[in-house]
Design an enzyme around this catalytic site. Structure first.
Site, PDB file in Angstrom:
ATOM      1  N   ASP A 204       0.820  -1.203   0.000  1.00 35.16           N
ATOM      2  CA  ASP A 204       0.000   0.000   0.000  1.00 35.16           C
ATOM      3  C   ASP A 204       0.864   1.268   0.000  1.00 35.16           C
ATOM      4  O   ASP A 204       1.799   1.379   0.801  1.00 35.16           O
ATOM      5  CB  ASP A 204      -0.888  -0.021   1.258  1.00 35.16           C
ATOM      6  CG  ASP A 204      -1.922   1.075   1.254  1.00 35.16           C
ATOM      7  OD1 ASP A 204      -2.803   1.048   0.387  1.00 35.16           O
ATOM      8  OD2 ASP A 204      -1.849   1.965   2.130  1.00 35.16           O
ATOM      9  N   GLU A 270       2.092  -0.449  -4.604  1.00 36.52           N
ATOM     10  CA  GLU A 270       1.059   0.506  -4.980  1.00 36.52           C
ATOM     11  C   GLU A 270       1.759   1.836  -5.213  1.00 36.52           C
ATOM     12  O   GLU A 270       1.969   2.621  -4.287  1.00 36.52           O
ATOM     13  CB  GLU A 270      -0.038   0.649  -3.922  1.00 36.52           C
ATOM     14  CG  GLU A 270      -1.269   1.307  -4.549  1.00 36.52           C
ATOM     15  CD  GLU A 270      -2.013   2.266  -3.654  1.00 36.52           C
ATOM     16  OE1 GLU A 270      -3.000   2.855  -4.111  1.00 36.52           O
ATOM     17  OE2 GLU A 270      -1.613   2.462  -2.489  1.00 36.52           O
TER      18      GLU A 270
HETATM   19  C1  NOJ Z   1      -4.329   3.121  -0.904  1.00 35.93           C
HETATM   20  C2  NOJ Z   1      -5.478   2.191  -0.764  1.00 35.93           C
HETATM   21  O1  NOJ Z   1      -5.700   1.520  -1.968  1.00 35.93           O
HETATM   22  C3  NOJ Z   1      -6.647   3.010  -0.307  1.00 35.93           C
HETATM   23  O2  NOJ Z   1      -7.839   2.281  -0.339  1.00 35.93           O
HETATM   24  C4  NOJ Z   1      -6.348   3.531   1.066  1.00 35.93           C
HETATM   25  O3  NOJ Z   1      -7.389   4.360   1.497  1.00 35.93           O
HETATM   26  C5  NOJ Z   1      -5.035   4.307   1.104  1.00 35.93           C
HETATM   27  N1  NOJ Z   1      -3.984   3.641   0.387  1.00 35.93           N
HETATM   28  C6  NOJ Z   1      -4.549   4.501   2.503  1.00 35.93           C
HETATM   29  O4  NOJ Z   1      -4.072   3.291   3.020  1.00 35.93           O
END
Ligand code: NOJ
Length: 541
Positions: A204, A270
């Site tokens: 993430d 991500e």
């Molecule tokens: C990215 C995630 O995909 C999202 O859903 C989340 O709110 C944020 N990161 C914070 O962790």
């Protein structure tokens, strides 16, 4: 470019994202769970995907629906327990699928024992596990950084008489990765899940763990924002709070080294950075970094053949040598593909995603053509939408329950149960059971595409990829070639009929798949008819 013929799951396979709250509710509490996923694994396997990725299922106060983790090494009772998780891993593997877990390194929940201890005083053993700073001389937060979820990124804490940093919600304090104890503890979290048989991690907002050590003010924005929050957040140039290059190579190298302690594991980052050039460093020095830094660069490109071509070319050109590409067109953070591009273009977009060179990530329900579900204000759940209202930023519409059949609650939860988000109104028509039996359904089109992708190395492996020039401006076409097998993909982005002259590409052509599932067989490449919104996959000879 040629690769080996061995099937490497994270390169040649397709990753299917499951949003656990919304996939299948086995115990009738209105929220999906691990047992529900186990119960539906046969369906997932029947699609022809190769791996599942689960959004977070760890203990959490659910302020950001699991992205606020209160314990990195357990399962929230809402979803099940570790024993159920172990069964899920075994059942997934028994079907020849891999399992990818979410890993949330940038921030924990404010209810994580680490943070509770950290905030208890200025001199406890975990005092420096989070990013604490004194107020500016004269008062006020230490710098001008903003939270992605609206407002400032600093929260005042009475007990310590200091501010802590939260790049997202105040209930999601940022961990301090410069502290070696934090780094050690978080790398051990990786080992915990790898030891349980998990095949990969989706990390993430990994780029958010990279901040300038001195935490300087960000300057005002100059051009297009690299994250496109569509809100106040975009008013700054995010050069010091995220994606600071200083520690990048070390960070991705360290993460990779832990994954490499285990065979055949993959690190997926991500990397929500919408400029392709910024993704390259995440592959690491000499490729010793993340296997797949997520590529979101197509997500904000308008549905226009030329614009897509340009974005894809830019992305491929920016890849470092040896890097494996990937594409994302849907997720729990983006409006549904069928809504973004319009239902008429959903199959064309599916064909694009599944025939480009690179690993596709597929969002649950997109195989049915599920659309955004309008959420009445009183049912809104997503903190982003609630904190930054009026801009359509809420992510609830794309997170609604999977539509399994025409029974009440779409078969997601027992009849009479109030589901955590409303079920789409069209579920009686748009559901798995209804589409299973229709050979021309959206579901069966996606299945057929997935089958072809898996069967044909020219689609799933590297080879020669080339765009076709000189076509009507609504048509995007490219060839994929490997070991003498030459395929052509032609996608009509618009609503008009066209006849394409592709004689230069070959003397014979055979349609392997048309998105309407109503054409097959030999066609004349010198006069190839393509209908409005149609996608064609052909073999050239
Ligand atoms: C990215 C995630 O995909 C999202 O859903 C989340 O709110 C944020 N990161 C914070 O962790």
């Amino acid at each position: 470019m040629t690769g080996s013929n061995a099937f490497v799951w994270w390169q040649h396979g397709v990753i299917y994202q499951i949003y656990p709250r919304s996939f299948m509710d086995s115990n009738g509490d209105g929220v999906g769970d691990l047992q529900g996923i186990i119960d539906r694994l046969d369906y997932v396997a029947s699609l022809g995907v190769d791996a599942i990725w689960l959004s977070p299922v760890f203990p959490s106060p659910m302020k950001d629906f699991g992205y606020d983790v209160a314990d990195y090494t357990d399962i929230d009772p809402l979803f099940g327990d570790l024993a159920t998780f172990d069964r899920l891993v075994a059942e997934t593997h028994a079907r020849g699928l891999k399992i990818v877990m979410d890993y949330v390194p940038n921030h924990s929940s404010d209810q994580h024992p680490w943070f509770i201890e950290s905030r208890s005083s200025r001199d406890n053993p975990k005092a420096d596990w989070y990013i604490w700073r004194d107020a500016k001389p004269g008062g006020g937060p230490p710098n001008n950084w903003l939270s992605f979820f609206g407002g400032g990124a600093w929260q005042w804490d009475e007990t310590r008489g200091q501010y802590y940093l939260h790049s997202f919600l105040p209930e999601q304090p940022d961990l301090d990765w410069r502290n070696p104890d934090v780094e050690r503890a978080m790398l051990d979290v990786i080992r915990f899940w790898m030891d349980r048989g998990v095949d990969g991690l989706r990390m993430d907002v990994i780029f958010c763990t990279l901040k300038h050590p001195d935490l300087p003010d960000n300057p005002p924005a100059r051009g297009a924002s690299i994250m496109r929050s569509m809100a106040e957040f975009d008013s700054q140039e995010h050069i010091y709070d995220f994606n600071w290059p200083g520690d990048l190579a070390k960070r991705v190298g360290d993460l990779r080294a832990v994954l490499d302690e285990y065979p055949d594991r993959a690190g997926i980052g991500e990397t929500y950075l919408l400029d392709a050039k910024l993704l390259a460093p995440y592959y690491g020095e000499n490729g010793r970094g993340l296997h797949l830094p997520f590529n979101f660069t197509l997500l904000h490109v308008p549905w226009d053949a030329g614009a897509f071509r340009q974005a894809i070319e830019r992305y491929y050109a920016a890849l470092p040598p040896g890097a494996w590409p990937n594409f994302v067109l849907g997720s729990h953070d983006e409006h549904r593909l069928a809504t973004r591009y319009g239902p008429a273009n959903a199959r064309t977009a599916a064909m694009l995603l599944l025939t480009l060179w690179g690993t596709p990530t597929w969002y649950y329900g997109d195989e049915l053509g599920m659309q955004d579900v309008p959420i009445p204000q009183e049912k809104e759940q997503d903190p982003h939408g609630l904190r930054v209202p009026g801009l359509g930023l809420g992510r609830d519409p794309e997170r609604t329950p999977m539509q399994w059949d025409a029974s009440p609650n779409a078969g997601f939860a027992p009849a009479g149960v109030e589901t955590w988000l409303p079920v789409a109104e069209d579920y009686r028509a748009v559901n798995v059971a209804a589409q299973e039996g229709d050979p021309r359904s959206h579901l069966n089109t996606v299945r057929a595409l997935l089958r072809l992708r898996r069967a044909l190395p020219a689609l799933h492996d590297a080879g020669v990829f080339a765009f076709v020039d000189g076509l009507p401006e609504d048509v995007l076409a490219y060839t994929r070639e490997r070991d003498g097998d030459r395929l052509l993909v032609a996608l009509n982005f618009g609503g008009a009929d066209h006849t394409l002259d592709l004689a230069a590409l070959g003397t014979r052509a055979e349609i392997l798949l048309a998105t309407g599932m109503d054409r097959a067989g030999a066609v004349d490449p010198g006069a190839l008819a393509i209908r409005p919104h149609e996608g064609l996959l052909l073999r050239l000879a």
